[in-house]
Design an enzyme around this catalytic site. Structure first.
Site, PDB file in Angstrom:
ATOM      1  N   TYR A  12       0.870  -1.222  -0.002  1.00 39.06           N
ATOM      2  CA  TYR A  12       0.060   0.028  -0.047  1.00 39.06           C
ATOM      3  C   TYR A  12       0.965   1.157   0.269  1.00 39.06           C
ATOM      4  CZ  TYR A  12      -3.426   3.359   1.939  1.00 39.06           C
ATOM      5  OH  TYR A  12      -4.284   4.347   2.218  1.00 39.06           O
ATOM      6  N   LEU A  34       5.066 -10.251  -2.587  1.00 40.32           N
ATOM      7  CA  LEU A  34       3.792 -10.554  -2.880  1.00 40.32           C
ATOM      8  C   LEU A  34       3.102 -11.023  -2.010  1.00 40.32           C
ATOM      9  CD1 LEU A  34       3.964 -10.714  -6.955  1.00 40.32           C
ATOM     10  CD2 LEU A  34       3.848  -8.442  -5.587  1.00 40.32           C
ATOM     11  N   ALA A  74       8.933  -3.336   3.747  1.00 41.09           N
ATOM     12  CA  ALA A  74       8.652  -4.778   3.626  1.00 41.09           C
ATOM     13  C   ALA A  74       8.551  -5.222   5.071  1.00 41.09           C
ATOM     14  CB  ALA A  74       9.495  -5.642   3.059  1.00 41.09           C
ATOM     15  N   ALA A  75       7.291  -5.570   5.521  1.00 41.53           N
ATOM     16  CA  ALA A  75       7.290  -6.092   7.096  1.00 41.53           C
ATOM     17  C   ALA A  75       5.579  -6.613   6.916  1.00 41.53           C
ATOM     18  CB  ALA A  75       7.222  -4.813   7.864  1.00 41.53           C
ATOM     19  N   ASN A  92       9.902 -12.369   9.966  1.00 40.29           N
ATOM     20  CA  ASN A  92       9.673 -11.491   8.656  1.00 40.29           C
ATOM     21  C   ASN A  92      10.515 -10.087   8.927  1.00 40.29           C
ATOM     22  OD1 ASN A  92       7.958 -12.960   6.253  1.00 40.29           O
ATOM     23  ND2 ASN A  92       7.417 -13.469   8.408  1.00 40.29           N
ATOM     24  N   SER A 117       6.745   2.733  13.006  1.00 43.11           N
ATOM     25  CA  SER A 117       5.417   3.048  13.324  1.00 43.11           C
ATOM     26  C   SER A 117       5.192   3.732  14.712  1.00 43.11           C
ATOM     27  CB  SER A 117       4.798   1.553  13.345  1.00 43.11           C
ATOM     28  OG  SER A 117       3.623   1.547  13.958  1.00 43.11           O
ATOM     29  N   TYR A 141       3.948  -6.659  17.192  1.00 42.63           N
ATOM     30  CA  TYR A 141       4.114  -5.782  15.768  1.00 42.63           C
ATOM     31  C   TYR A 141       5.124  -4.553  16.367  1.00 42.63           C
ATOM     32  CZ  TYR A 141       3.373  -2.066  12.356  1.00 42.63           C
ATOM     33  OH  TYR A 141       3.677  -1.178  11.371  1.00 42.63           O
ATOM     34  N   LYS A 145       9.154  -3.410  15.230  1.00 48.47           N
ATOM     35  CA  LYS A 145       9.489  -2.306  14.652  1.00 48.47           C
ATOM     36  C   LYS A 145      10.913  -1.544  15.523  1.00 48.47           C
ATOM     37  CE  LYS A 145       7.064  -1.976  10.746  1.00 48.47           C
ATOM     38  NZ  LYS A 145       7.794  -1.730   9.542  1.00 48.47           N
ATOM     39  N   SER A 283      -7.248  -6.188  22.670  1.00 48.01           N
ATOM     40  CA  SER A 283      -5.752  -5.989  23.116  1.00 48.01           C
ATOM     41  C   SER A 283      -4.783  -5.149  22.535  1.00 48.01           C
ATOM     42  CB  SER A 283      -5.268  -7.453  23.559  1.00 48.01           C
ATOM     43  OG  SER A 283      -3.973  -7.371  24.296  1.00 48.01           O
TER      44      SER A 283
END
Length: 328
Positions: A12, A34, A74-75, A92, A117, A141, A145, A283
């Site tokens: 995106y 992809l 990429a993540a 990843n 982020s 997540y 980061k 959460s």
């Protein structure tokens, strides 16, 4: 003109940045597995389908590419999924970034813009959130980061890497000309879920929590248009290439909208009401998240142009209407 490698450039935010780079006269190459990106969103430059976990392929791309800078998108990036499968996120996001840094140390370039982020901050202790806010991520997540930021900062000391860690808030909207936009993922965020409901792809629009300490009880977020994020990435890269110092910056608007305010704006522009279902809080979701982006505005001479709520919703709806028309 500079040459850029965009990891995750079929996603995106990456695809919008790829388009904006090309329009600014730069050359691009997109590297994407992809898994959550889409070939059709790569409207400029070459696409190489590959995985950051494959070190040899990454080495070949960087050795052959003669890139001036890398923009690393990429993540994996779904908070809920990161609780369900944290190992996927550490593998990843962190190992993939480690591989990229190792390849860059061997073959160059020495300029990196990293897609970080606001999740690195966790529950805000002050609003708006500035770059010196305590770092206490609430979910796997956000922790991945933050780990990537630390690796990048250490690499800068060891190998003279120049970097921009860009901590952006809630990316929304679509290309104002309707050329590309969000392709609805399996874990849609708020605006995508609203549009999904409008298109009849879901019967119920879930709202997670209506007992937050906000004006209407729903979570309040700083929404930043994806085209504004793209222009900030370019500004950061160009500043580094011109000799500027490494930086860690917030990207947001300094304003926030609640979940209900976003829903009402989509309903107004769509011309119909949605069947909203209240559910318990998720959460790891903070009550309020709003950026202090004054440093980015000053250092990058950058200001959001498309991030008012009306434009955000209008561009997103326009993109999805075009997709529906092309598929019918």
């Amino acid at each position: 003109m500079a040459k850029f490698l965009l990891t995750g450039g079929a996603g995106y935010i990456g695809s919008h940045t790829n388009l904006a780079l090309a329009e600014a006269g730069h050359e691009t190459l997109v590297f994407d597995d992809l898994s959550t990106g889409f070939r059709e969103l790569v409207t400029q430059g070459e696409l190489i389908v590959g995985d950051l976990l494959d070190q040899s392929v990454l080495d070949d791309v960087l050795e052959d590419g003669a890139f001036d800078a890398v923009i690393h998108f990429a993540a994996k990036n779904f908070v809920g999924e990161s609780f369900e499968n944290p190992s996927k996120y550490w593998r990843n996001n962190v190992l993939g970034t480690r591989n990229l840094l190792d390849s860059m140390s061997r073959f160059g370039p020495n300029v990196l813009v990293f897609s970080s982020s606001c999740a690195v901050y966790g529950e805000p202790v002050k609003i708006p959130i500035s770059e010196d806010h305590p770092l206490a991520p609430l979910n796997p997540y956000g922790r991945t980061k933050l780990a990537c930021e630390w690796m990048i900062e250490e690499e800068a000391i060891a190998h003279r890497l120049k970097f921009a860690n860009l901590r952006y808030f809630n990316a929304v909207g679509a290309d104002p000309e309707g050329r590309i936009g969000m392709l609805l993922p399996s874990h849609p965020q708020l605006l995508e879920a609203c549009i999904d409901t409008a298109l009849g792809k879901r019967d119920v629009l879930p709202v997670f929590g209506n007992d937050y300490p906000t004006k209407d009880g729903t979570g309040l977020r700083d929404f930043i248009h994806v085209s504004d994020l793209a222009s900030a990435h370019i500004a950061a890269a160009e500043r580094l290439l011109e000799g500027g110092n490494s930086m860690t910056l917030n990207l947001g608007t300094g304003k926030g909208f609640t979940v209900f305010e976003v829903i009402r704006e989509v309903e107004k522009q769509w011309g119909d009401k949605f069947n909203v279902e209240l559910r318990p809080r998720r959460s790891g979701d903070p009550a309020v998240s709003v950026a202090d982006s004054l440093m980015a505005q000053h250092i990058l001479a950058w200001n959001p142009r498309f991030s008012d709520l009306e434009t955000i919703v209008a561009t997103a709806l326009n993109w999805q209407r075009r997709r529906c028309e092309s598929c019918s």
